[in-house]
Enzyme design. Sequence first.
Site, PDB file in Angstrom:
ATOM      1  CG  ASN A  92     -15.435 138.013 104.259  1.00 23.30           C
ATOM      2  OD1 ASN A  92     -14.427 137.880 104.970  1.00 23.30           O
ATOM      3  ND2 ASN A  92     -16.012 137.005 103.652  1.00 23.30           N
ATOM      4  CG  ASP A  94     -16.191 140.313 100.032  1.00 21.17           C
ATOM      5  OD1 ASP A  94     -15.452 139.306 100.111  1.00 21.17           O
ATOM      6  OD2 ASP A  94     -17.396 140.274 100.343  1.00 21.17           O
ATOM      7  CG  HIS A 109     -14.114 142.943 110.713  1.00 23.07           C
ATOM      8  ND1 HIS A 109     -13.473 141.768 110.400  1.00 23.07           N
ATOM      9  CD2 HIS A 109     -14.243 142.951 112.065  1.00 23.07           C
ATOM     10  CE1 HIS A 109     -13.214 141.096 111.519  1.00 23.07           C
ATOM     11  NE2 HIS A 109     -13.677 141.787 112.540  1.00 23.07           N
ATOM     12  CB  CYS A 117     -16.195 162.898 106.705  1.00 22.92           C
ATOM     13  SG  CYS A 117     -15.146 164.357 106.807  1.00 22.92           S
ATOM     14  CB  CYS A 120     -18.222 166.475 109.063  1.00 27.71           C
ATOM     15  SG  CYS A 120     -18.603 165.807 107.440  1.00 27.71           S
ATOM     16  CB  CYS A 138     -15.589 165.318 103.397  1.00 26.43           C
ATOM     17  SG  CYS A 138     -17.262 165.598 103.982  1.00 26.43           S
ATOM     18  CB  CYS A 141     -16.454 169.398 106.125  1.00 24.77           C
ATOM     19  SG  CYS A 141     -15.451 167.924 106.437  1.00 24.77           S
ATOM     20  N   GLY A 178     -14.376 129.520 106.179  1.00 19.87           N
ATOM     21  CA  GLY A 178     -13.298 130.305 105.571  1.00 19.87           C
ATOM     22  C   GLY A 178     -12.712 131.388 106.439  1.00 19.87           C
ATOM     23  CG  ASN A 204     -10.279 126.962 106.937  1.00 14.92           C
ATOM     24  OD1 ASN A 204      -9.389 126.850 106.100  1.00 14.92           O
ATOM     25  ND2 ASN A 204     -10.430 128.056 107.667  1.00 14.92           N
TER      26      ASN A 204
HETATM   27  C1  BV8 Z   1     -10.332 145.260 118.780  1.00 16.62           C
HETATM   28  C2  BV8 Z   1     -11.425 145.178 108.114  1.00 16.62           C
HETATM   29  C3  BV8 Z   1     -10.130 146.268 120.801  1.00 16.62           C
HETATM   30  C4  BV8 Z   1     -10.353 145.918 107.448  1.00 16.62           C
HETATM   31  C5  BV8 Z   1     -10.420 143.583 109.675  1.00 16.62           C
HETATM   32  C6  BV8 Z   1      -2.362 143.366 119.494  1.00 16.62           C
HETATM   33  C7  BV8 Z   1      -2.330 144.670 119.016  1.00 16.62           C
HETATM   34  C8  BV8 Z   1      -3.479 145.305 118.522  1.00 16.62           C
HETATM   35  C9  BV8 Z   1      -4.672 144.602 118.499  1.00 16.62           C
HETATM   36  C10 BV8 Z   1      -4.665 143.310 118.968  1.00 16.62           C
HETATM   37  C11 BV8 Z   1      -3.548 142.692 119.457  1.00 16.62           C
HETATM   38  N1  BV8 Z   1      -3.878 141.420 119.841  1.00 16.62           N
HETATM   39  C12 BV8 Z   1      -5.180 141.228 119.584  1.00 16.62           C
HETATM   40  C13 BV8 Z   1      -5.661 142.366 119.083  1.00 16.62           C
HETATM   41  C14 BV8 Z   1      -6.988 142.582 118.689  1.00 16.62           C
HETATM   42  C15 BV8 Z   1      -7.056 142.514 117.163  1.00 16.62           C
HETATM   43  C16 BV8 Z   1      -6.729 141.111 116.713  1.00 16.62           C
HETATM   44  O1  BV8 Z   1      -7.542 140.231 116.843  1.00 16.62           O
HETATM   45  N2  BV8 Z   1      -5.503 140.895 116.215  1.00 16.62           N
HETATM   46  C17 BV8 Z   1      -5.108 139.536 115.865  1.00 16.62           C
HETATM   47  C18 BV8 Z   1      -4.737 139.470 114.398  1.00 16.62           C
HETATM   48  C19 BV8 Z   1      -3.957 139.138 116.758  1.00 16.62           C
HETATM   49  N3  BV8 Z   1      -8.423 142.832 116.882  1.00 16.62           N
HETATM   50  C20 BV8 Z   1      -8.751 144.101 116.718  1.00 16.62           C
HETATM   51  O2  BV8 Z   1      -7.951 145.022 116.684  1.00 16.62           O
HETATM   52  C21 BV8 Z   1     -10.235 144.353 116.610  1.00 16.62           C
HETATM   53  N4  BV8 Z   1     -10.571 145.402 117.494  1.00 16.62           N
HETATM   54  O3  BV8 Z   1      -9.903 144.276 119.297  1.00 16.62           O
HETATM   55  O4  BV8 Z   1     -10.556 146.384 119.466  1.00 16.62           O
HETATM   56  C22 BV8 Z   1     -10.341 147.538 121.443  1.00 16.62           C
HETATM   57  C23 BV8 Z   1     -10.946 147.519 122.696  1.00 16.62           C
HETATM   58  C24 BV8 Z   1     -11.113 148.696 123.341  1.00 16.62           C
HETATM   59  C25 BV8 Z   1     -10.706 149.896 122.754  1.00 16.62           C
HETATM   60  C26 BV8 Z   1     -10.124 149.900 121.483  1.00 16.62           C
HETATM   61  C27 BV8 Z   1      -9.929 148.721 120.825  1.00 16.62           C
HETATM   62  C28 BV8 Z   1     -10.585 144.788 115.193  1.00 16.62           C
HETATM   63  C29 BV8 Z   1     -10.361 143.636 114.253  1.00 16.62           C
HETATM   64  C30 BV8 Z   1     -10.922 143.994 112.887  1.00 16.62           C
HETATM   65  C31 BV8 Z   1      -9.786 144.254 111.940  1.00 16.62           C
HETATM   66  N5  BV8 Z   1     -10.329 144.490 110.601  1.00 16.62           N
HETATM   67  N6  BV8 Z   1     -10.945 143.851 108.472  1.00 16.62           N
HETATM   68  C32 BV8 Z   1     -10.161 145.412 106.041  1.00 16.62           C
HETATM   69  O5  BV8 Z   1     -10.691 144.356 105.666  1.00 16.62           O
HETATM   70  O6  BV8 Z   1      -9.451 146.107 105.315  1.00 16.62           O
HETATM   71  S1  BV8 Z   1      -9.925 142.020 110.049  1.00 16.62           S
HETATM   72  C33 BV8 Z   1      -9.508 141.168 108.642  1.00 16.62           C
HETATM   73  O7  BV8 Z   1      -9.133 139.870 109.119  1.00 16.62           O
HETATM   74  C34 BV8 Z   1     -10.616 140.906 107.659  1.00 16.62           C
HETATM   75  O8  BV8 Z   1     -11.868 141.387 108.052  1.00 16.62           O
HETATM   76  C35 BV8 Z   1     -10.673 139.389 107.649  1.00 16.62           C
HETATM   77  O9  BV8 Z   1     -11.906 138.904 107.337  1.00 16.62           O
HETATM   78  C36 BV8 Z   1     -10.322 139.146 109.053  1.00 16.62           C
HETATM   79  C37 BV8 Z   1     -10.054 137.779 109.526  1.00 16.62           C
HETATM   80  O10 BV8 Z   1      -9.301 137.129 108.596  1.00 16.62           O
HETATM   81  P1  BV8 Z   1     -10.038 135.912 107.858  1.00 16.62           P
HETATM   82  O11 BV8 Z   1     -11.359 136.389 107.369  1.00 16.62           O
HETATM   83  O12 BV8 Z   1     -10.031 134.745 108.758  1.00 16.62           O
HETATM   84  O13 BV8 Z   1      -9.145 135.715 106.615  1.00 16.62           O
HETATM   85  P2  BV8 Z   1      -7.715 135.023 106.578  1.00 16.62           P
HETATM   86  O14 BV8 Z   1      -7.071 135.442 105.305  1.00 16.62           O
HETATM   87  O15 BV8 Z   1      -7.011 135.253 107.873  1.00 16.62           O
HETATM   88  O16 BV8 Z   1      -8.044 133.468 106.530  1.00 16.62           O
HETATM   89  C38 BV8 Z   1      -8.728 132.933 105.417  1.00 16.62           C
HETATM   90  C39 BV8 Z   1      -9.120 131.536 105.832  1.00 16.62           C
HETATM   91  O17 BV8 Z   1      -9.870 130.956 104.762  1.00 16.62           O
HETATM   92  C40 BV8 Z   1      -7.935 130.629 106.077  1.00 16.62           C
HETATM   93  O18 BV8 Z   1      -8.180 129.853 107.237  1.00 16.62           O
HETATM   94  C41 BV8 Z   1      -7.896 129.729 104.829  1.00 16.62           C
HETATM   95  O19 BV8 Z   1      -7.459 128.420 105.139  1.00 16.62           O
HETATM   96  C42 BV8 Z   1      -9.345 129.694 104.448  1.00 16.62           C
HETATM   97  N7  BV8 Z   1      -9.603 129.518 103.022  1.00 16.62           N
HETATM   98  C43 BV8 Z   1      -8.905 130.052 101.994  1.00 16.62           C
HETATM   99  N8  BV8 Z   1      -9.501 129.697 100.819  1.00 16.62           N
HETATM  100  C44 BV8 Z   1     -10.583 128.943 101.146  1.00 16.62           C
HETATM  101  C45 BV8 Z   1     -10.654 128.825 102.548  1.00 16.62           C
HETATM  102  N9  BV8 Z   1     -11.613 128.126 103.176  1.00 16.62           N
HETATM  103  C46 BV8 Z   1     -12.539 127.530 102.403  1.00 16.62           C
HETATM  104  N10 BV8 Z   1     -12.546 127.593 101.049  1.00 16.62           N
HETATM  105  C47 BV8 Z   1     -11.583 128.288 100.401  1.00 16.62           C
HETATM  106  N11 BV8 Z   1     -11.598 128.334  99.049  1.00 16.62           N
HETATM  107 ZN    ZN Z   2     -16.696 165.988 106.184  1.00 18.89          ZN
END
Ligand code: BV8
Ligand code: ZN
Length: 236
Positions: A92, A94, A109, A117, A120, A138, A141, A178, A204
Amino acid sequence: MIDLTRPVVVLTGAGISAESGVPTFRGAGGLWRSYRASDLATPQAFRSDPRLVWEFYEWRREVISACQPNVAHTTLAMMEQCLADFTLITQNVDGLHQRAGSLNILTLHGDIWRVRCTACAYNAVDTRVPLPELPPRCPTCDGLLRPDVIWFGEQLPGTVLEKAWMAAARAGLMLVVGTSALVQPAASLPLVARRNGAVIVELNSEQTPLTPFADIHLHGSAGEHLPQWWRSVQSG
Ligand code: BV8
Ligand code: ZN
């Protein structure tokens, strides 16, 4: 089954903040102006329309600024105080774990309350809601600022990921709260823990791809089940 004298690791996702009012990524509330979060949380989206992406983050910052940590966040902060060897890993951005009092947090994340920036090394906390202008510039810069979060397709910071991997590998217990267990590399951490002999507890409100690998699946909301589970485990 659960030995609290061994290292305890917790991995959280958007679901732990749902009861605080923060929209999850893939749940119903995760949509914004009919865009999916994963369409906007990318470098491509930012390059093609920085203002639109900033309007999305501005909306999320505004929503989150009105939210409070819930009892699931504060239970994790208490666990950290009670346990000798405890690591919290969160997907998260947040900031609610920090506001709940958790101290040692591996934020995989990034942080929606930080900006950096694109031209820079400027990087700072900026909690103003709303920001004075979109997209923000920024102060050093005048370059384009971006949210200091990790977008899809971007690498996680090496040190944080390394620490999370190490913590998972030596865990005796891993509590996964979650998360839809879809986003890599975070979703692999519980499997690393399991491969090294950890007990996996998943909390979950739904089943996830991790559920078949969990030793215990607490089905329901984090706010209700996490404090309950922690009390039951403490009383042995
Ligand atoms: C990387 C920050 C590699 C931003 C986030 C194809 C194309 C491109 C990339 C990929 C691809 N296939 C795989 C990838 C890799 C990709 C990926 O995993 N994609 C998936 C979706 C297929 N990953 C990446 O790109 C990562 N980087 O792999 O780099 C690389 C290697 C070399 C060189 C260059 C690159 C980067 C991933 C990070 C992305 N950024 N967030 C922002 O927040 O704005 S991820 C984003 O999803 C959030 O951080 C979030 O936390 C995260 C995961 O989601 P969840 O937290 O699980 O939330 P979600 O809504 O999905 O689920 C909520 C759950 O809670 C549910 O299960 C629900 O049932 C449950 N729930 C709901 N209410 C409750 C509850 N449980 C309990 N109580 C409740 N009340
Ligand atoms: Zn800057």
